[in-house]
Every structure is written in structure tokens, then in C-alpha cells.
Design a protein around this motif. Structure first.
Motif, PDB file in Angstrom:
ATOM      1  N   ASN A  38       0.856  -1.178   0.000  1.00 35.11           N
ATOM      2  CA  ASN A  38       0.000   0.000   0.000  1.00 35.11           C
ATOM      3  C   ASN A  38       0.899   1.237   0.000  1.00 35.11           C
ATOM      4  N   ARG A  39       0.313   2.392   0.182  1.00 34.38           N
ATOM      5  CA  ARG A  39       1.096   3.629   0.087  1.00 34.38           C
ATOM      6  C   ARG A  39       2.185   3.723   1.157  1.00 34.38           C
ATOM      7  N   SER A  40       1.888   3.265   2.355  1.00 33.90           N
ATOM      8  CA  SER A  40       2.798   3.488   3.473  1.00 33.90           C
ATOM      9  C   SER A  40       3.749   2.328   3.764  1.00 33.90           C
ATOM     10  N   GLU A  41       3.421   1.120   3.271  1.00 33.70           N
ATOM     11  CA  GLU A  41       4.269  -0.028   3.604  1.00 33.70           C
ATOM     12  C   GLU A  41       4.087  -1.190   2.642  1.00 33.70           C
ATOM     13  N   LYS A  56       7.762   2.521   4.329  1.00 35.19           N
ATOM     14  CA  LYS A  56       8.389   3.038   3.103  1.00 35.19           C
ATOM     15  C   LYS A  56       9.761   3.651   3.352  1.00 35.19           C
ATOM     16  N   GLU A  65       7.667   8.738  -1.865  1.00 34.46           N
ATOM     17  CA  GLU A  65       6.333   9.225  -1.502  1.00 34.46           C
ATOM     18  C   GLU A  65       5.397   8.064  -1.205  1.00 34.46           C
ATOM     19  N   SER A  66       5.589   6.940  -1.906  1.00 29.96           N
ATOM     20  CA  SER A  66       4.730   5.778  -1.702  1.00 29.96           C
ATOM     21  C   SER A  66       5.561   4.502  -1.821  1.00 29.96           C
ATOM     22  N   GLU A  68       4.527   1.905  -3.075  1.00 27.19           N
ATOM     23  CA  GLU A  68       4.190   1.338  -4.390  1.00 27.19           C
ATOM     24  C   GLU A  68       5.135   1.823  -5.486  1.00 27.19           C
ATOM     25  N   ASP A  69       5.888   2.919  -5.203  1.00 29.71           N
ATOM     26  CA  ASP A  69       6.875   3.413  -6.171  1.00 29.71           C
ATOM     27  C   ASP A  69       8.144   2.569  -6.169  1.00 29.71           C
ATOM     28  N   LYS A  72       6.469  -4.085  -5.954  1.00 30.49           N
ATOM     29  CA  LYS A  72       5.110  -4.543  -6.309  1.00 30.49           C
ATOM     30  C   LYS A  72       4.947  -5.975  -5.841  1.00 30.49           C
TER      31      LYS A  72
END
Length: 362
Positions: A38-41, A56, A65-66, A68-69, A72
Motif C-alpha cells: 500500500n502507500r505506506s508499507e 516506506k 512518496e509511496s 508502491e513506487d 510490487k
């Protein structure tokens, strides 16, 4: 499927899991599989009793920032086990795993004489901080260029090629340098230039440094020396009388020593010799007047015109025998002489008071 078979399979799975857990220890790097992001972990399966979340900030440096960057689902990644147990099952770090792997890679680079790409982040006392794959390194100011740099801030946010010159994994110390690469590049250019330069050529140069005995002049990337006697046709006591640092001038190449990597230069040979210009106005046998400007043991020098002197030998100062020049003439005295000889090769003019008086009597 019978209950006995099912129970046997479940027991086998539990035993396998237990075996895997026994192989997992804090302070090690293991491979894990990303099972959720997810965005944070990101949640990672390392074969422990539960998937462990990685925030992250521990996935990449600098913090993305995320999450997910960075990863995956399904990615296989190396992680460092900071701790095991607790509510989340433990604490993992991809950043530390990458960093530890990075130290090993840096060690290999240094061992094999390779280079790295370092991004400069800030100026600190004595140099710059730069990061190589997330590892903090230091570049001493003296190792950034071949010359002194007053303002190092111009390098911030630049990515530069550098050489690891000191690595201490235990102390997490990394020292980098650009200097060996710049020296190698300069040596290559100098070798090319030495192949092109020949004695007798006149080339453009830039005055780099003035010293008591002459001037160092850059001729396309190589510093050559013009001795003080080669800076001007006039007699000077210091190079600053005719040159200043930064002057762009023509220079004549007197000698090229490829083995010693030395070039001898002349500034005055690119200019017309004023002595040759002045002497054209005079001829042997001509009578002229001038001022005595110097007395010596062997005679007296007379100024024919500013910057242009002739010598009156002791035997030509008077028609009587004298022991010293001041018995016949005095400093600043204006005398009449005859030009006895003009030696263009040695740039000397011999004068005579005695012969002038003799011709007057006749």
C-alpha cells in the motif's frame, strides 16, 4: 482425502515452517517475497510465521512518496532482519540490506580500480557529502579538482564519477576522490599535446603563475616556463613589470622535452627586437653624443638613446693611460664618441672617446 492424510500434510507444513524459522536470525540478510503493498508499507514473506510489514522509509533512500513506487506484489527482495517477534512479527529493512550489499560492492570496486557515480548533497567542513547507492561518502575539497575551489556549493545536486580511496565497513566510512580521474584525463591530453608541440612554433598562452625567476604559461593544457630573461627585450627585475596572471599572449616554443614533460617558452621572441630596430639608425665610424650611465672596471656605458647603450672600453676613454673610468668621465656626463664596431649577433656596440678626439684633431 482422509483425515489421517490431511493431518499428516498439515503436520509436514508445520515442520517445514519450523525448519525455516530456525534458519532465520536477527542481523542477517534474507530473501523475501512481497505479498502486499500500500502507500505506506509493503508486507514481505521471509518464511517466518507471518508476513512482516516494511515501512516506506525502510524500502528506499531517500524515502519515497509511496511504497508502491519501490516494489510490487511478487517482487523478490533482499531484506535485513532488524528484529523478530512482537505484534508485527519483526522489523525488516531493505535500505540496510541494500546498504550492506552496497558496501561489499564498493569494496570490490576499490579492489578492482573501478569508479562509482556519487550524488553530491551538501557542503561540510573540509569538503562535500555525496551518496553512492544510499551510502554516505565524503569527498575532501582537495580531491574534487586539480585546482583550489573556493565555492564548493556549485557541486550540490550534481552526480559525479569518483574513485573510492578509503573504505572502512566497520566504521561505515567512505572517502571518495575525483582527482585520480582528472589527473589521468590531464595526462592523456598532455601526451597528445606534447606530440603536437615542436620547438620553433608560436602559440597562444595564458599566464597562470608568476615567480621570481619567470612565468608559468598554459599552452593548451600544459604549463611551460618562460624564464625572466625571456619575458622582455628590456632588462627587468621581476615578471610583474611586463605580465600579470590571466594575460592572453603569444609565446614562442624554444624547447620541448617530452621525456621530462617540460616546455621552455619565450615571450620576447614573438616581438620585434627593439635593439635591432634602433641599431639600424647607426653605422660604424659615425660620431654621436650620449650620457654616461654606468662605470665599470673595464670601461663605461654610454646611453645612445633610452634603452640602447654602448660600451666605451677603458682604452678608448682617454688618450692618456688611466687606471679607472672615473679618471676620464663621470656619471651623467655628456660625451662625444665615435662608433667603432657594431656586433649585431652579440648585440654590442663599441664606442671611443679617444678616436673621436683624434678625428677632431685631424
Amino acid at each position: 482425502m482422509s483425515d489421517d492424510v490431511k493431518n499428516s500434510e498439515d503436520m509436514g507444513s508445520l515442520l517445514d515452517a519450523a525448519d525455516n524459522m530456525e534458519k532465520i536470525h536477527e542481523g542477517e540478510i534474507v530473501e523475501g517475497t512481497v505479498v502486499q503493498v500500500n502507500r505506506s508499507e509493503a508486507f514481505v514473506d521471509i518464511g517466518y510465521k507471518q508476513e512482516i510489514p516494511i515501512p516506506k522509509r525502510e524500502l528506499a533512500f531517500p524515502e519515497p512518496e509511496s511504497a508502491e513506487d519501490v516494489v510490487k506484489v511478487g517482487d523478490k527482495i533482499d531484506v535485513y532482519i532488524q528484529s523478530l517477534g512482537g505484534e508485527n512479527g519483526g522489523a525488516l529493512s531493505k535500505v540496510k540490506a541494500d546498504r550492506m550489499s552496497g558496501w561489499k560492492e564498493l569494496d570490490n570496486v576499490k579492489e578492482n580500480g573501478g569508479t562509482v557515480q556519487a550524488k553530491v548533497s551538501q557542503v561540510v567542513k573540509g569538503g562535500l557529502v555525496a551518496f553512492v547507492n544510499g551510502i554516505r561518502g565524503f569527498i575532501p575539497a582537495s580531491q574534487m579538482e586539480l585546482h583550489f575551489v573556493r565555492d564548493l556549493s556549485v557541486y550540490i545536486d550534481q552526480t559525479i564519477e569518483a574513485v573510492p580511496i578509503e573504505i572502512d565497513i566497520a566504521k561505515q566510512r567512505l572517502v571518495l576522490s575525483r582527482r585520480p580521474l582528472l589527473e589521468k584525463e590531464r595526462a592523456g591530453k598532455q601526451n597528445e599535446l606534447f606530440d603536437k608541440l615542436e620547438a620553433g612554433q608560436t602559440v597562444k598562452g595564458v599566464v597562470k603563475r608568476l615567480v621570481d625567476y619567470g612565468a608559468f604559461i598554459d599552452v593548451g593544457g600544459i604549463d611551460g616556463l618562460a624564464h625572466i630573461s625571456e619575458l622582455s627585450w628590456e632588462r627587468i627585475s621581476k615578471p610583474e613589470e611586463v605580465l600579470k596572471v590571466g594575460d592572453e599572449i603569444d609565446v614562442y616554443i624554444k624547447n620541448v622535452d617530452k621525456d621530462a614533460q617540460r616546455i621552455s617558452l619565450s615571450v620576447k621572441n614573438t616581438q620585434k627586437d627593439p635593439w635591432s630596430e634602433k641599431v639600424e639608425k647607426y653605422s660604424e665610424g659615425q660620431e654621436i653624443e650620449g650620457k654616461i650611465v654606468k662605470l665599470t672596471k673595464f670601461g663605461a656605458f654610454m646611453e645612445i638613446e633610452p634603452g640602447f647603450d654602448g660600451l666605451i672600453p677603458m682604452g678608448e676613454l682617454s688618450d692618456r693611460r688611466i687606471e679607472s673610468a672615473d679618471e676620464a668621465v663621470q656619471l651623467n656626463q655628456v660625451v662625444k664618441v665615435k662608433i667603432m664596431r657594431i656586433d649585431a649577433d652579440r648585440k654590442r656596440i663599441s664606442l671611443s672617446i679617444k678616436k673621436c678626439k683624434t678625428s677632431e684633431k685631424q
